[in-house]
Design an enzyme around this catalytic site. Structure first.
Site, PDB file in Angstrom:
ATOM      1  N   ASP A   1      -1.917  10.619  -2.372  1.00  0.00           N
ATOM      2  CA  ASP A   1      -2.293   9.564  -3.317  1.00  0.00           C
ATOM      3  C   ASP A   1      -2.601  10.117  -4.692  1.00  0.00           C
ATOM      4  O   ASP A   1      -2.530   9.404  -5.694  1.00  0.00           O
ATOM      5  CB  ASP A   1      -3.490   8.788  -2.771  1.00  0.00           C
ATOM      6  CG  ASP A   1      -3.028   7.900  -1.639  1.00  0.00           C
ATOM      7  OD1 ASP A   1      -2.882   8.418  -0.514  1.00  0.00           O
ATOM      8  OD2 ASP A   1      -2.743   6.715  -1.890  1.00  0.00           O
TER       9      ASP A   1
ATOM     10  N   ARG B   1       0.863  -1.182   0.000  1.00  0.00           N
ATOM     11  CA  ARG B   1       0.000   0.000   0.000  1.00  0.00           C
ATOM     12  C   ARG B   1       0.900   1.233   0.000  1.00  0.00           C
ATOM     13  O   ARG B   1       2.119   1.120   0.078  1.00  0.00           O
ATOM     14  CB  ARG B   1      -1.016   0.010   1.144  1.00  0.00           C
ATOM     15  CG  ARG B   1      -0.643  -0.625   2.442  1.00  0.00           C
ATOM     16  CD  ARG B   1       0.401   0.086   3.261  1.00  0.00           C
ATOM     17  NE  ARG B   1       0.129   1.496   3.413  1.00  0.00           N
ATOM     18  CZ  ARG B   1       1.019   2.411   3.634  1.00  0.00           C
ATOM     19  NH1 ARG B   1       2.306   2.083   3.734  1.00  0.00           N
ATOM     20  NH2 ARG B   1       0.722   3.681   3.756  1.00  0.00           N
ATOM     21  N   GLY B   2       0.260   2.415  -0.111  1.00  0.00           N
ATOM     22  CA  GLY B   2       1.037   3.639  -0.297  1.00  0.00           C
ATOM     23  C   GLY B   2       1.166   3.867  -1.799  1.00  0.00           C
ATOM     24  O   GLY B   2       1.531   2.945  -2.538  1.00  0.00           O
ATOM     25  N   ALA B   3       0.865   5.094  -2.238  1.00  0.00           N
ATOM     26  CA  ALA B   3       0.714   5.347  -3.676  1.00  0.00           C
ATOM     27  C   ALA B   3       1.918   4.909  -4.527  1.00  0.00           C
ATOM     28  O   ALA B   3       1.747   4.165  -5.501  1.00  0.00           O
ATOM     29  CB  ALA B   3       0.393   6.828  -3.885  1.00  0.00           C
TER      30      ALA B   3
ATOM     31  N   ASN C   1      -5.183  12.666   0.193  1.00  0.00           N
ATOM     32  CA  ASN C   1      -4.357  11.752   0.999  1.00  0.00           C
ATOM     33  C   ASN C   1      -5.273  11.033   1.991  1.00  0.00           C
ATOM     34  O   ASN C   1      -6.497  11.243   2.007  1.00  0.00           O
ATOM     35  CB  ASN C   1      -3.251  12.556   1.714  1.00  0.00           C
ATOM     36  CG  ASN C   1      -2.214  11.663   2.370  1.00  0.00           C
ATOM     37  OD1 ASN C   1      -1.700  10.729   1.749  1.00  0.00           O
ATOM     38  ND2 ASN C   1      -1.913  11.898   3.635  1.00  0.00           N
ATOM     39  N   LYS C   2      -4.680  10.209   2.809  1.00  0.00           N
ATOM     40  CA  LYS C   2      -5.425   9.385   3.767  1.00  0.00           C
ATOM     41  C   LYS C   2      -6.443  10.200   4.554  1.00  0.00           C
ATOM     42  O   LYS C   2      -6.187  11.342   4.938  1.00  0.00           O
ATOM     43  CB  LYS C   2      -4.406   8.725   4.705  1.00  0.00           C
ATOM     44  CG  LYS C   2      -4.957   7.841   5.795  1.00  0.00           C
ATOM     45  CD  LYS C   2      -5.854   6.756   5.290  1.00  0.00           C
ATOM     46  CE  LYS C   2      -5.253   5.876   4.231  1.00  0.00           C
ATOM     47  NZ  LYS C   2      -6.261   5.031   3.528  1.00  0.00           N
TER      48      LYS C   2
ATOM     49  N   GLN D   1      -2.201   2.959   9.936  1.00  0.00           N
ATOM     50  CA  GLN D   1      -0.900   2.936   9.245  1.00  0.00           C
ATOM     51  C   GLN D   1       0.155   3.752  10.001  1.00  0.00           C
ATOM     52  O   GLN D   1       1.341   3.460   9.917  1.00  0.00           O
ATOM     53  CB  GLN D   1      -1.034   3.497   7.825  1.00  0.00           C
ATOM     54  CG  GLN D   1      -1.796   2.610   6.857  1.00  0.00           C
ATOM     55  CD  GLN D   1      -3.253   3.014   6.789  1.00  0.00           C
ATOM     56  OE1 GLN D   1      -3.836   3.442   7.787  1.00  0.00           O
ATOM     57  NE2 GLN D   1      -3.861   2.864   5.636  1.00  0.00           N
TER      58      GLN D   1
HETATM   59  O1  MRU Z   1      -4.533   3.356   2.184  1.00  0.00           O
HETATM   60  P1  MRU Z   1      -3.048   3.538   2.083  1.00  0.00           P
HETATM   61  O2  MRU Z   1      -2.311   3.010   3.277  1.00  0.00           O
HETATM   62  O3  MRU Z   1      -2.498   2.998   0.787  1.00  0.00           O
HETATM   63  O4  MRU Z   1      -2.845   5.103   2.062  1.00  0.00           O
HETATM   64  C1  MRU Z   1      -1.572   5.625   1.970  1.00  0.00           C
HETATM   65  C2  MRU Z   1      -1.506   7.090   2.094  1.00  0.00           C
HETATM   66  O5  MRU Z   1      -2.497   7.761   2.235  1.00  0.00           O
HETATM   67  C3  MRU Z   1      -0.159   7.717   1.948  1.00  0.00           C
HETATM   68  O6  MRU Z   1      -0.077   8.883   2.714  1.00  0.00           O
HETATM   69  C4  MRU Z   1       0.060   8.076   0.479  1.00  0.00           C
HETATM   70  O7  MRU Z   1      -0.140   6.959  -0.332  1.00  0.00           O
HETATM   71  C5  MRU Z   1       1.393   8.626   0.243  1.00  0.00           C
HETATM   72  S1  MRU Z   1       2.616   7.365   0.294  1.00  0.00           S
HETATM   73  C6  MRU Z   1       4.120   7.985  -0.009  1.00  0.00           C
END
Ligand code: MRU
Length: 369
Positions: free
Chosen positions: A248, A59-61, A258-259, A207
């Site tokens: 994201d 996970r994470g963009a 973002n999250k 997270q």
């Molecule tokens: O749902 P997730 O854990 O994939 O969400 C991740 C985030 O919101 C991060 O802040 C975002 O992807 C940036 S990662 C460098």
């Protein structure tokens, strides 16, 4: 980055022995098991990769983009015909809707592969996926350097430790290596700056509490986990020098998706005069859209993520426990949009700029009007 004393990336090709020197499987760190267990999982098909993305083992963009690229390589290994690659792309694109890095990586792979004769596609797919990973590391290191410049100036304007607040996990676990929001922190610590990170727990999947806290601890970086609701209070009391988050998807005019909960941090930062930065590599910018609230698809995840909390019990056994009454409904929008007007700066691999200046870095291929 490091786990214990060993260097790791979050994703790497594996299993060359059966396939004439070309990798035929992909290893990932299963992030659903952290921080309690470090487990490497082998992915052997595009279907398994789409599932790992959907279930958030990766996970994470930026990491979702890298994983999707390897998903395309796994698909090409099985069947490199046009139709099969297009099907694989569709499967991956459906796995998670918000992080635009997924679309960016799948389109890049597809465009490259479809131009080639079928016989060449598999080998090129694996090398292109590896290239996407290597590029991600370089971008994040550059973000680290530009973010560090900002932290250094902040540190010079005050005495004592620099307090940075972050949300979710935008560290090395969310990318191939280094992270986006945490790259400036790692760079600052390497340069000897005295920093401390406030880590918002990031309900519902935690997270921050489970991943950000874990990776900072592995690097010996001072940090404190706080509830999501504590950030505003800390800002009111002068205990936050700046906020840095990842993203994201960022629109062309600088709206930051973002999250979920990022928007509330930005509002509190704005109200308290605390600078709010998003650290974003260009593959996270969606140049096709200008209105984040209208145009960014927000993933709605399963209500059980809100209803249940996962952790270890007093005997050290993993357990999910219910925290809402049976019969109560739960809603679970996974991301929110922070309007550009609340964002002090966007830190990219090219430097930091105000949201309105972001278009200076728009690739010529994206210039449609
Ligand atoms: O749902 P997730 O854990 O994939 O969400 C991740 C985030 O919101 C991060 O802040 C975002 O992807 C940036 S990662 C460098």
């Amino acid at each position: 980055m490091k786990i214990g004393q060993q260097q790791f990336r979050t994703i790497w090709p594996a299993g060359s022995e059966e396939f004439q020197g070309v990798a035929n499987r992909v290893n990932i760190i299963d992030q659903t098991q952290l921080p309690h267990e470090f487990r490497v999982v082998e992915i052997a098909s595009v279907e398994a990769m789409a599932n790992a993305i959907r279930e958030m083992q990766v996970r994470g963009a930026p990491l979702i983009g890298a994983a999707a690229a390897y998903g395309m390589a796994l698909a090409a290994l099985k069947d490199a015909r046009d139709e099969s690659l297009r099907l694989a792309a569709t499967l991956l694109l459906l796995s998670r809707p918000t992080a635009v890095n997924l679309r960016w990586a799948v389109e890049r792979m597809l465009e490259k592969l479809l131009l080639l004769p079928e016989a060449l596609r598999c080998a090129v797919a694996w090398s292109e996926a590896a290239k996407i990973c290597d590029e991600d590391v370089v971008l994040n290191q550059a973000i680290g350097r530009h973010g560090f410049d900002i932290l250094k100036v902040l540190a010079e304007s005050r005495s004592g430790r620099l307090n940075i607040l972050t949300h979710c996990n935008a560290g090395w676990l969310a990318t191939v290596d280094w992270g986006t929001a945490l790259a400036p922190v790692y760079t600052a610590v390497e340069a000897g700056l005295d920093v401390h990170v406030w880590v918002g727990e990031t309900r519902p999947r935690n997270q921050g509490a489970s991943l950000t806290a874990w990776e900072l601890a592995q690097h010996g970086i001072a940090h404190t986990v706080i509830t999501d609701n504590a950030g505003g209070h800390l800002m009111q009391h002068g205990q936050v020098d700046c906020v840095i988050v990842g993203a994201d998807r960022v629109t062309r005019n600088g709206d930051v998706c973002n999250k979920i909960g990022t928007y509330l941090k930005a509002l509190a930062a704005f109200d308290n005069g605390v600078p709010f930065y998003a650290a974003v590599p260009l593959p996270t910018i969606d140049w096709r859209i200008t209105d984040g609230l209208r145009d960014i698809p927000i993933e709605e995840r399963h209500a059980d993520e809100v209803a249940m909390v996962y952790g270890l019990d007093e005997r050290g056994e993993a357990k999910s426990v219910r925290v809402i009454p049976q019969g109560s409904q739960a809603a679970n929008p996974a991301f929110d949009v922070t309007p550009a007007k609340l964002v002090t700066g966007i830190i990219t691999e090219h430097g930091c700029c105000e949201p309105a200046q972001l278009q200076q870095w728009m690739p010529s291929t994206e210039m449609t009007d």
